[in-house]
Design an enzyme around this catalytic site. Sequence first.
Site, PDB file in Angstrom:
ATOM      1  N   GLU A 137       0.853  -1.127  -0.015  1.00  0.00           N
ATOM      2  CA  GLU A 137      -0.137  -0.003  -0.102  1.00  0.00           C
ATOM      3  C   GLU A 137       0.852   1.428   0.121  1.00  0.00           C
ATOM      4  O   GLU A 137       0.312   2.247  -0.585  1.00  0.00           O
ATOM      5  CB  GLU A 137      -0.911  -0.006   1.192  1.00  0.00           C
ATOM      6  CG  GLU A 137      -2.285  -0.951   1.115  1.00  0.00           C
ATOM      7  CD  GLU A 137      -2.825  -0.767  -0.223  1.00  0.00           C
ATOM      8  OE1 GLU A 137      -3.059   0.443  -0.574  1.00  0.00           O
ATOM      9  OE2 GLU A 137      -3.515  -1.415  -0.888  1.00  0.00           O
TER      10      GLU A 137
ATOM     11  N   CYS B 226     -16.507   0.674 -20.888  1.00  0.00           N
ATOM     12  CA  CYS B 226     -17.873   0.833 -20.012  1.00  0.00           C
ATOM     13  C   CYS B 226     -18.427  -0.314 -20.275  1.00  0.00           C
ATOM     14  O   CYS B 226     -19.589  -0.816 -19.471  1.00  0.00           O
ATOM     15  CB  CYS B 226     -18.732   2.023 -20.530  1.00  0.00           C
ATOM     16  SG  CYS B 226     -17.704   3.565 -19.768  1.00  0.00           S
TER      17      CYS B 226
ATOM     18  N   CYS C  49     -18.284  -3.122 -18.037  1.00  0.00           N
ATOM     19  CA  CYS C  49     -18.252  -2.599 -16.675  1.00  0.00           C
ATOM     20  C   CYS C  49     -19.536  -3.110 -15.858  1.00  0.00           C
ATOM     21  O   CYS C  49     -20.672  -3.003 -16.474  1.00  0.00           O
ATOM     22  CB  CYS C  49     -18.375  -1.026 -16.547  1.00  0.00           C
ATOM     23  SG  CYS C  49     -18.407  -0.396 -14.778  1.00  0.00           S
TER      24      CYS C  49
END
Length: 346
Positions: free
Chosen positions: A38, A195, A198
């Site tokens: 992280e 998209c 998605c």
Amino acid sequence: MNIENNFSANLLAWFEKHGRKDLPWQHPRTAYRVWISEIMLQQTQVVTVIPYFERFIKTFPNIETLANAHLDQVLQLWTGLGYYARARNLHQTAQIIVNEFNGIFPDKLEELINLKGIGKSTAGAILALAFNQSQTILDGNVKRVLSRCYIIENSNENELWELAKQLTPIQRTAEYTQAIMDLGATICTRTKPRCLECPQQLICQAHQQGVETCFPIPKQRKALPIKQTQMLMIQNAQQEILLQRRPLKGLWGGLWIFPMCEESVEEWFKEHSEEKIAKKYIFPMFRHTFTHFYLDITPIHILMAKKSQFDLPNSQWFSTEKIEVGLAAPVVKLLQQLTSFQLIGA
DNA sequence: CAGCCGTGGAT
DNA sequence: TATCCAAGGCT
């Protein structure tokens, strides 16, 4: 059923088939490894991080080895990754966890946020990914996904946090957290979002209106100032190179670089040495780009007649084959050039 | 709170 | 080539 439930359900279903499940920090998914990843991933792409993570974990397989390491070695492994405060904070935090938490990684939000280098989002990511706690992240991926899905124009930080919290499920938070980052990184990308693949295309407001790429609204950037410097690649008769350690705070903090000077080389030498220059060669100038300014660097190679003395704080001679400290990127680049330059025999 | 803090990938 | 900016945090 409200829209929030649909969001996480869609995402979790998509994750099972299309999520990234073989990233190096996922096996095993310990708190230590999640933490390292992280920190490395802050403002840094996955492709860039992977080799750094592998080397780092190999050298420091657990928090004790990291806590006991020398900062120079940590910075050496961080060389090229940028934002070097991350490495310094990582080292310090490892020591705090070993000394004050008995080596056991904290699993409370408040404790994590109080550690150096761990902010709200990174703390949420560690708790969600490593401990499967229902905690929320708000990184670049989540901001982009949410600002498109729910059309948030003036991306107010608090507003986005509230929305992100509402969408975070109580269960399967580890998977959900990885999933929303995967969605942002592989589908809901900044340019050319895919998209049609998605899982949120039916509830995404930006997609419905055909304005996906308008979000998030880019911040206006200021013109970058241009600074200039010379980097002195000083070499003695033993082929050693003179490097100087940067202060721990500020740019390139804790790294070693060539001595820099703005005045004439002859004037600089008058101040720092009594030796004479045997040979001087001026390399072509090149531009190094930072987040907030340009640095035009003119490298100057200087050969000394013998093993020279310099009155220069925090400086040291290094053999070019064995430099076990952190180096700034342009220094690495110039050292490589110098090596090939000398192999040619110029 | 806006400026500072790196570097390399992508377009 | 120039520009944007990526799994942010600190001061």
